[in-house]
Motif scaffolding. Structure first.
Motif, PDB file in Angstrom:
ATOM      1  N   ILE A  89       0.829  -1.206   0.000  1.00 23.57           N
ATOM      2  CA  ILE A  89       0.000   0.000   0.000  1.00 23.57           C
ATOM      3  C   ILE A  89       0.863   1.255   0.000  1.00 23.57           C
ATOM      4  CG2 ILE A  89      -1.685   1.334   1.347  1.00 23.57           C
ATOM      5  CD1 ILE A  89      -2.803  -1.359   2.334  1.00 23.57           C
ATOM      6  N   LEU A  90       1.935   1.219   0.796  1.00 24.47           N
ATOM      7  CA  LEU A  90       2.848   2.363   0.862  1.00 24.47           C
ATOM      8  C   LEU A  90       3.478   2.639  -0.501  1.00 24.47           C
ATOM      9  CD1 LEU A  90       4.407   4.480   2.546  1.00 24.47           C
ATOM     10  CD2 LEU A  90       6.110   2.701   3.018  1.00 24.47           C
ATOM     11  N   CYS A 136       0.985   4.112  -2.940  1.00 20.43           N
ATOM     12  CA  CYS A 136       0.741   5.524  -2.623  1.00 20.43           C
ATOM     13  C   CYS A 136       1.869   6.403  -3.149  1.00 20.43           C
ATOM     14  CB  CYS A 136       0.580   5.709  -1.117  1.00 20.43           C
ATOM     15  SG  CYS A 136      -0.951   5.025  -0.445  1.00 20.43           S
ATOM     16  N   VAL A 138       1.653   7.318  -6.910  1.00 18.91           N
ATOM     17  CA  VAL A 138       0.711   8.371  -7.324  1.00 18.91           C
ATOM     18  C   VAL A 138       1.449   9.683  -7.567  1.00 18.91           C
ATOM     19  CG1 VAL A 138      -1.298   9.730  -6.607  1.00 18.91           C
ATOM     20  CG2 VAL A 138      -1.212   7.276  -6.117  1.00 18.91           C
TER      21      VAL A 138
END
Length: 229
Positions: free
Chosen positions: A109-110, A113, A116
């Motif tokens: 998830i990190l 992120c 992006v």
């Protein structure tokens, strides 16, 4: 080498055939894996040169070169991670395995992120590093960096195939991903030029990650669903 031998810091002895067979059993199936890696990160530039020309793909190559910083980061992380992981897998403790999976998902998830950022400010970053001659679309930078991030996520799951000694399976995944990449980049770069090439790279790295994760899910005895237990 002379000093090492003189001081007897290394000793030579006959290696048993059984050990040689074990080494070859691990190493030989990894040869297609190396070819697959080359297809994923090296062979595409020859195709792009033929389709788009060297002057057109210069921006693509610059972005790819800048993005390799992630390769060094992920490789350094993995070199410290996998010995620890193998040690914990040998302990076969369910609670530790569950924590490993939770931390792995958090890591995924990190990284996603972080990716992006490059879709919004990637062009500015490349211009800052490489100069104003390389003003490119944010999507091109975003896809290439996201592809490298998928490579970092891939390293977190391919360790389970190494642990289970599934070298041939790993080679099949990497080689098939590399071949798909070459086919996809030939089509996409023809229609969408550098943007198509960047998307092809990202898609192929994602495919390599997902196929490896799927097979690790089937083979490795890990609580992949963190709700288990």
């Amino acid at each position: 080498m002379y000093i090492l031998i003189l001081e007897k810091w290394i000793l030579f002895s006959l290696v048993p055939i059984s050990i040689i067979k074990n080494i070859l059993t691990v190493c030989i199936p990894l040869l297609p894996h190396s070819i697959g890696i080359f297809l994923l990160i090296g062979a595409d530039r020859f195709i792009l040169t033929k389709i788009l020309g060297l002057s057109t793909i210069s921006s693509y190559l610059v972005i790819l070169q800048v993005s390799t910083v992630f390769i060094f980061i992920f490789d350094a992380i993995n070199k410290g991670y996998y010995p620890w992981l193998f040690e914990k897998l040998n302990e076969n403790n369910y609670s530790i395995k569950k924590k490993i999976i939770i931390l792995t998902y958090f890591y995924f998830i990190l990284l996603l992120c972080v990716s992006v950022f490059f879709f919004f400010y990637g062009s500015t970053l490349i211009t800052l590093i490489a100069g104003e001659n390389y003003i490119v679309n944010n999507n091109i930078v975003g896809f290439i960096f996201l592809g490298q991030i998928f490579g970092g996520m891939y390293l977190m799951v391919n360790n389970y195939l190494f642990y289970e000694k599934e070298m041939l399976l790993l080679s099949k995944i990497t080689l098939s991903s590399g071949i798909i990449h070459l086919l996809l980049i030939s089509v996409c770069s023809y229609y969408w030029e550098i943007t198509g090439a960047a998307f092809s790279f990202c898609f192929s790295k994602c495919l390599q990650f997902l196929l490896t994760w799927f097979n690790a899910y089937k083979i490795a005895d890990m609580p992949w669903s963190i709700q288990d237990g």
